[in-house]
Write a protein that holds these residues in place. Structure first.
Motif, PDB file in Angstrom:
ATOM      1  N   ARG A 199      -9.432 -18.754  32.148  1.00  9.40           N
ATOM      2  CA  ARG A 199     -10.128 -20.159  31.793  1.00  9.40           C
ATOM      3  C   ARG A 199      -8.763 -21.122  31.486  1.00  9.40           C
ATOM      4  O   ARG A 199      -8.823 -22.227  31.830  1.00  9.40           O
ATOM      5  CB  ARG A 199     -10.688 -19.882  30.232  1.00  9.40           C
ATOM      6  CG  ARG A 199     -11.976 -19.368  30.516  1.00  9.40           C
ATOM      7  CD  ARG A 199     -12.432 -18.864  28.939  1.00  9.40           C
ATOM      8  NE  ARG A 199     -14.138 -18.427  29.237  1.00  9.40           N
ATOM      9  CZ  ARG A 199     -14.608 -17.933  28.307  1.00  9.40           C
ATOM     10  NH1 ARG A 199     -14.205 -17.414  27.434  1.00  9.40           N
ATOM     11  NH2 ARG A 199     -16.138 -17.582  28.703  1.00  9.40           N
ATOM     12  N   ASP A 231     -17.879 -18.494  35.391  1.00 11.86           N
ATOM     13  CA  ASP A 231     -17.606 -18.456  33.904  1.00 11.86           C
ATOM     14  C   ASP A 231     -18.989 -18.013  33.490  1.00 11.86           C
ATOM     15  O   ASP A 231     -20.051 -18.241  34.184  1.00 11.86           O
ATOM     16  CB  ASP A 231     -17.085 -19.629  33.185  1.00 11.86           C
ATOM     17  CG  ASP A 231     -16.450 -19.395  31.981  1.00 11.86           C
ATOM     18  OD1 ASP A 231     -16.840 -18.249  31.339  1.00 11.86           O
ATOM     19  OD2 ASP A 231     -15.499 -20.026  31.522  1.00 11.86           O
ATOM     20  N   ALA A 233     -14.711 -25.090  28.435  1.00 14.58           N
ATOM     21  CA  ALA A 233     -14.169 -25.767  29.730  1.00 14.58           C
ATOM     22  C   ALA A 233     -13.931 -27.179  29.585  1.00 14.58           C
ATOM     23  O   ALA A 233     -13.067 -27.780  30.097  1.00 14.58           O
ATOM     24  CB  ALA A 233     -15.002 -25.120  30.878  1.00 14.58           C
TER      25      ALA A 233
END
Length: 460
Positions: free
Chosen positions: A282, A295, A303
Motif C-alpha cells: 500500500r 487490494d 488508498a
C-alpha cells in the motif's frame, strides 16, 4: 474423546501457522482492546440494570482492531440501549488465530462466548468442531427473511442449503490504479485493463525507472480469487462442498494461467514484488512505486486518502479466454456457540438480527469499508453522500453483485486452508526467483493434498 483430542491437536498444528487475512483485522494496531467482562474476568448470564431488572448478558468475542473495533463498540452500545432485556459485552481477543485458539479451550461448554467472529478460512473447521449452533436453526424458528441479505455473501457460509454463521465483515479483492500515471502513459484513466493480456500490456507502458506497472501481495487469497473468476475450483468434491476434499485442483489450467500471468511481468521487469506485508504494498502505491495493484475492497478508502494522485478502482482481471465469473467473499462471520444457556443463544440471535438491519449496516460500511450485508443500506442518505464523494466504493459493490453464483465463486471449504495458503506463498516466492510455473504449482498442490489427507484421517 479420542476424536476430540486428535482434532484439537490437528487444529493447533494448523492455526499456529502465521496467516495473513485479506479482509483482515489488520487495518490498525492490535494494541487496543475492549473488554466488558465482570471483575473476575468471567461473564455471567444475567446482570442488574439501573432499574433493578435482570438482563441476559452475553460475550461477543471479536478480532477487530482500530476503526473496526471502534465501530463494533458503538454498534454494541446502540443495541444495548435499544432494549432492556439483553446486554452484549464486546471483547477483543487479538488476531483471528489467537481468538480461535482461545475458543478451543471453551468451545462446546457453558463457558464459551455466545458469539465468536471467525475468519472465512476457518469455516470448515467450525462446522466440523461441534462447537456451534447453525444459524439456520434460528432462521427457521423465527421465520427470518434471508432474502433481505446479499445473496453472494450468504453463499459462502451456506452449506447444503443451511446457513451456518452470520456474515459480518465481508470484502472482496479489487484492482486499484494510479489514474495520473495512466494519463502520462497514454492510457485511458477511466478504463482499467480487464484481462491478463491487457494488464500485461498496460504494465509495460506504465513502467518507468521509478515505478513498476503491476503488483500483487504474495498472499494465497489473491491467487484463489484469480482462479475463481475463471470458473476454476480450488479442490475436488465440488470445492469441498459435497464432501471432504482430497485433491487440490488449483494447479490446473486456471491456476497455471495466473502463474504465467505473473511470471510474464516478473521476467519483463514490469512486476513489483513487495512481499507479504499489506502496509508495504500500500505504501508502494501511495508513493508512486507501482501503478496498479490488487487490494481488498476494505482498503479502498485508505488508498484514496493516502495517495497524492487520483485513484481508480476496477474489477480484478481474468484470463483472456474465459468469461469473468466474479469474486469470492473474504473476511469473517459470526458463529453462535452450542452448549450455552438457551436464553444466551436467544440474546445472541436478537443481537445478530439487529446487526443485519440496514441502518446498522450502513454505519458499518462507512466506518470500515466492508460491504453492507443488507444491500438496503446502500439506499441510506449517508451512504449516497459518501458514494458521491468516493464513487470508487460503488465499483466494489458492483463487482460483488455482478458475480455469477456457482461453485467457483461460492468459495472452497477445507479445514487446512491456512496451510494451503502458505503453500501458495512459497510457490509464488519460488516463481519470482525464476522457477517453472507448473513445477511450483504442482509442489503447492502436493503439500495441500498431504495436509488434507492428515486432516481427513484425524477427523475419522
Amino acid at each position: 474423546m479420542k476424536k476430540t483430542f486428535r482434532l484439537g491437536l490437528f487444529f493447533l498444528f494448523v492455526f499456529t501457522l502465521t496467516v495473513l487475512s485479506a479482509c483482515t483485522n489488520s487495518d490498525s494496531s492490535n494494541n487496543s482492546s475492549s473488554s466488558s467482562s465482570n471483575s473476575n474476568g468471567e461473564s455471567s448470564s444475567s446482570s442488574e440494570n439501573g432499574s433493578g431488572e435482570d438482563k441476559v448478558t452475553i460475550e461477543f468475542w471479536h478480532a477487530m482492531s482500530g476503526s473496526g473495533q471502534e465501530s463494533i463498540d458503538e454498534i454494541v452500545k446502540g443495541f444495548n440501549e435499544s432494549q432492556d432485556k439483553y446486554q452484549v459485552n464486546a471483547e477483543f481477543q487479538g488476531s483471528y488465530e489467537e481468538s480461535l485458539t482461545k475458543l478451543r479451550g471453551v468451545g462446546g461448554t457453558k463457558d464459551a462466548p455466545a458469539i465468536t467472529q471467525v475468519f472465512e478460512v476457518g469455516t470448515k473447521y467450525m462446522i466440523d468442531s461441534g462447537y456451534i449452533e447453525p444459524m439456520q436453526s434460528f432462521i427457521d424458528k423465527d421465520n427470518y427473511d434471508l432474502s433481505q441479505l446479499e445473496e453472494n455473501i450468504l453463499n459462502y457460509y451456506r452449506v447444503d442449503g443451511k446457513l451456518y454463521s452470520m456474515p459480518f465483515n465481508s470484502s472482496t479483492p479489487v484492482m486499484i490504479y494510479n489514474k495520473d500515471a495512466f494519463k502520462e502513459a497514454g492510457l485511458d484513466p477511466e478504463k482499467a485493463p480487464e484481462t491478463f493480456s491487457e494488464v500485461i500490456d498496460a504494465a509495460a507502458k506504465l513502467k518507468t525507472d521509478e515505478m513498476y506497472g503491476f503488483s500483487m501481495l504474495t498472499y494465497g487469497w489473491f491467487f484463489e480469487q484469480l482462479v475463481a473468476t475463471q470458473g476454476g475450483l480450488y479442490v475436488n468434491e465440488d470445492n469441498g462442498r459435497s464432501g471432504d476434499a482430497t485433491e487440490a485442483l488449483f494447479n490446473g489450467p486456471e491456476g497455471l494461467n495466473v502463474f504465467r500471468f505473473l511470471d510474464t511481468m516478473n521476467k519483463a521487469g514490469t512486476f513489483g514484488n513487495f512481499g507479504t506485508n499489506w502496509d508495504d504494498i500500500r505504501s508502494a502505491f501511495a508513493t508512486g512505486k507501482v501503478a496498479m495493484y490488487m487490494d481488498s475492497s476494505a482498503g479502498v478508502a485508505g488508498a484514496i486518502n493516502n495517495a497524492p494522485f487520483e485513484v481508480g478502482v476496477a474489477y480484478i482481471p481474468h484470463a483472456d479466454e474465459v468469461q469473468r465469473n466474479g469474486v469470492v467473499i473474504g473476511g469473517a462471520s459470526l458463529w453462535m456457540s452450542k452448549g450455552i444457556a438457551e436464553e444466551e443463544q436467544e440474546a445472541a440471535w436478537e443481537f445478530m438480527k439487529y446487526l443485519t438491519t440496514h441502518e446498522v449496516q450502513a454505519k458499518w460500511h462507512l466506518d470500515t469499508g466492508y460491504f453492507a450485508i443488507n444491500p438496503k443500506a446502500y439506499d441510506e442518505e449517508i451512504v449516497k453522500e459518501k458514494w458521491a464523494e468516493y464513487p470508487q466504493y460503488k465499483v466494489t459493490v458492483d463487482q460483488l453483485q455482478d458475480t455469477i453464483p456457482g461453485l467457483a465463486t461460492q468459495g472452497a471449504l477445507i479445514s487446512v486452508f491456512p496451510e494451503s495458503r502458505q503453500q501458495i506463498v512459497t510457490a509464488l516466492e519460488e516463481l519470482y526467483q525464476g522457477k517453472d510455473p507448473q513445477e511450483v504449482l504442482d509442489k503447492a498442490a502436493e503439500g495441500t493434498n498431504r495436509a488434507m489427507e492428515i486432516a481427513n484421517k484425524t477427523k475419522e
